[in-house]
Scaffold this motif. Sequence first.
Motif, PDB file in Angstrom:
ATOM      1  N   GLY A 106     -38.363  -1.534  92.605  1.00 49.42           N
ATOM      2  CA  GLY A 106     -38.589  -1.526  91.177  1.00 49.42           C
ATOM      3  C   GLY A 106     -37.385  -0.955  90.466  1.00 49.42           C
ATOM      4  N   TYR A 107     -37.202  -1.351  89.233  1.00 47.11           N
ATOM      5  CA  TYR A 107     -36.121  -0.791  88.454  1.00 47.11           C
ATOM      6  C   TYR A 107     -36.426  -0.916  86.971  1.00 47.11           C
ATOM      7  CZ  TYR A 107     -34.585  -5.688  88.725  1.00 47.11           C
ATOM      8  OH  TYR A 107     -34.527  -7.060  88.715  1.00 47.11           O
ATOM      9  N   PRO A 108     -35.943   0.068  86.183  1.00 46.94           N
ATOM     10  CA  PRO A 108     -36.142   0.022  84.736  1.00 46.94           C
ATOM     11  C   PRO A 108     -35.209  -1.019  84.127  1.00 46.94           C
ATOM     12  CG  PRO A 108     -34.839   1.930  85.329  1.00 46.94           C
ATOM     13  CD  PRO A 108     -35.235   1.257  86.618  1.00 46.94           C
ATOM     14  N   LEU A 109     -35.628  -1.586  83.032  1.00 44.54           N
ATOM     15  CA  LEU A 109     -34.816  -2.564  82.320  1.00 44.54           C
ATOM     16  C   LEU A 109     -34.446  -2.001  80.954  1.00 44.54           C
ATOM     17  CD1 LEU A 109     -36.944  -5.727  83.131  1.00 44.54           C
ATOM     18  CD2 LEU A 109     -34.821  -5.011  84.231  1.00 44.54           C
ATOM     19  N   GLY A 110     -33.202  -2.115  80.588  1.00 39.44           N
ATOM     20  CA  GLY A 110     -32.773  -1.668  79.267  1.00 39.44           C
ATOM     21  C   GLY A 110     -33.297  -2.612  78.198  1.00 39.44           C
ATOM     22  N   ASP A 111     -33.254  -2.159  76.963  1.00 37.14           N
ATOM     23  CA  ASP A 111     -33.696  -3.013  75.856  1.00 37.14           C
ATOM     24  C   ASP A 111     -32.796  -4.232  75.743  1.00 37.14           C
ATOM     25  OD1 ASP A 111     -35.752  -1.341  75.197  1.00 37.14           O
ATOM     26  OD2 ASP A 111     -34.660  -0.324  73.596  1.00 37.14           O
ATOM     27  N   ASP A 112     -33.425  -5.376  75.494  1.00 42.04           N
ATOM     28  CA  ASP A 112     -32.647  -6.590  75.267  1.00 42.04           C
ATOM     29  C   ASP A 112     -32.560  -6.853  73.766  1.00 42.04           C
ATOM     30  OD1 ASP A 112     -35.084  -7.688  74.503  1.00 42.04           O
ATOM     31  OD2 ASP A 112     -35.256  -8.994  76.237  1.00 42.04           O
ATOM     32  N   LEU A 113     -32.097  -8.017  73.387  1.00 42.13           N
ATOM     33  CA  LEU A 113     -31.947  -8.351  71.965  1.00 42.13           C
ATOM     34  C   LEU A 113     -33.265  -8.322  71.201  1.00 42.13           C
ATOM     35  CD1 LEU A 113     -29.440 -11.329  72.273  1.00 42.13           C
ATOM     36  CD2 LEU A 113     -28.953  -8.990  71.565  1.00 42.13           C
ATOM     37  N   PHE A 114     -34.368  -8.481  71.895  1.00 39.56           N
ATOM     38  CA  PHE A 114     -35.667  -8.523  71.237  1.00 39.56           C
ATOM     39  C   PHE A 114     -36.386  -7.175  71.283  1.00 39.56           C
ATOM     40  CE2 PHE A 114     -34.697 -12.733  72.955  1.00 39.56           C
ATOM     41  CZ  PHE A 114     -34.613 -13.443  71.763  1.00 39.56           C
ATOM     42  N   GLY A 115     -35.699  -6.132  71.756  1.00 39.21           N
ATOM     43  CA  GLY A 115     -36.292  -4.809  71.799  1.00 39.21           C
ATOM     44  C   GLY A 115     -37.260  -4.591  72.952  1.00 39.21           C
ATOM     45  N   ARG A 116     -37.217  -5.472  73.961  1.00 42.73           N
ATOM     46  CA  ARG A 116     -38.091  -5.315  75.122  1.00 42.73           C
ATOM     47  C   ARG A 116     -37.316  -4.592  76.206  1.00 42.73           C
ATOM     48  NH1 ARG A 116     -39.394 -11.547  75.841  1.00 42.73           N
ATOM     49  NH2 ARG A 116     -37.150 -11.398  75.834  1.00 42.73           N
ATOM     50  N   GLY A 117     -37.907  -3.577  76.737  1.00 40.38           N
ATOM     51  CA  GLY A 117     -37.321  -2.882  77.880  1.00 40.38           C
ATOM     52  C   GLY A 117     -38.311  -3.000  79.013  1.00 40.38           C
ATOM     53  N   GLY A 118     -38.826  -1.888  79.414  1.00 37.96           N
ATOM     54  CA  GLY A 118     -39.850  -1.894  80.439  1.00 37.96           C
ATOM     55  C   GLY A 118     -39.265  -1.776  81.826  1.00 37.96           C
ATOM     56  N   LYS A 119     -39.975  -2.356  82.772  1.00 38.57           N
ATOM     57  CA  LYS A 119     -39.558  -2.285  84.169  1.00 38.57           C
ATOM     58  C   LYS A 119     -39.917  -3.572  84.881  1.00 38.57           C
ATOM     59  CE  LYS A 119     -43.834  -0.224  85.808  1.00 38.57           C
ATOM     60  NZ  LYS A 119     -44.389   0.041  84.495  1.00 38.57           N
ATOM     61  N   LEU A 120     -39.363  -3.718  86.058  1.00 40.46           N
ATOM     62  CA  LEU A 120     -39.690  -4.832  86.928  1.00 40.46           C
ATOM     63  C   LEU A 120     -40.037  -4.248  88.288  1.00 40.46           C
ATOM     64  CD1 LEU A 120     -39.538  -8.034  87.000  1.00 40.46           C
ATOM     65  CD2 LEU A 120     -37.530  -7.639  88.414  1.00 40.46           C
ATOM     66  N   LEU A 121     -41.257  -4.553  88.768  1.00 41.46           N
ATOM     67  CA  LEU A 121     -41.648  -4.220  90.126  1.00 41.46           C
ATOM     68  C   LEU A 121     -41.682  -5.534  90.891  1.00 41.46           C
ATOM     69  CD1 LEU A 121     -44.578  -1.675  89.602  1.00 41.46           C
ATOM     70  CD2 LEU A 121     -42.124  -1.227  89.867  1.00 41.46           C
TER      71      LEU A 121
END
Length: 150
Positions: free
Chosen positions: A130-145
């Motif tokens: 798993g790893y955290p995701l930085g904010d993209d152009l649409f303001g979505r961050g979150g994580k990916l497992l």
Amino acid sequence: MATVSPPECEAPPTWAYALQLPHDARAARIARVTLRAVLAGHGMAQLQEPAELLASELVTNAYRHSTGPATLRLRGFGGSRLRVSVWDTNPHIPPPFDRRPDRRVHPVPADATGGRGLLLVRHYADTWGGYPLGDDLFGRGGKLLWCEVA
């Protein structure tokens, strides 16, 4: 915190599907139905049982621990390996995905009301992370497992 990215594959995936899931208690069931259809369509029905368990646990985790939508992504590598990944809006990498993969599965206290799902993923998947995701152009961050089964 250790994060683990999916391993680079010797070859790119032969196919990939993404399913957008709203924050809905029925999301895990919909993910399982979709997964069955995809695996049957690609002649990978032998992976159905473990893949359903893994996808269901990752989607359920996303529903229980985030307040926004999730995305299930399925990627096939040849006819024998499947990567299941779930993105959600919560950037926190939960235990045990916050540590490097190993085969030790630590027991959950008998009176605990949760905490078993990702341990199941860790136990039954061939590899996971798993790893955290930085904010993209649409303001979505979150994580990916993610996890793989072969």
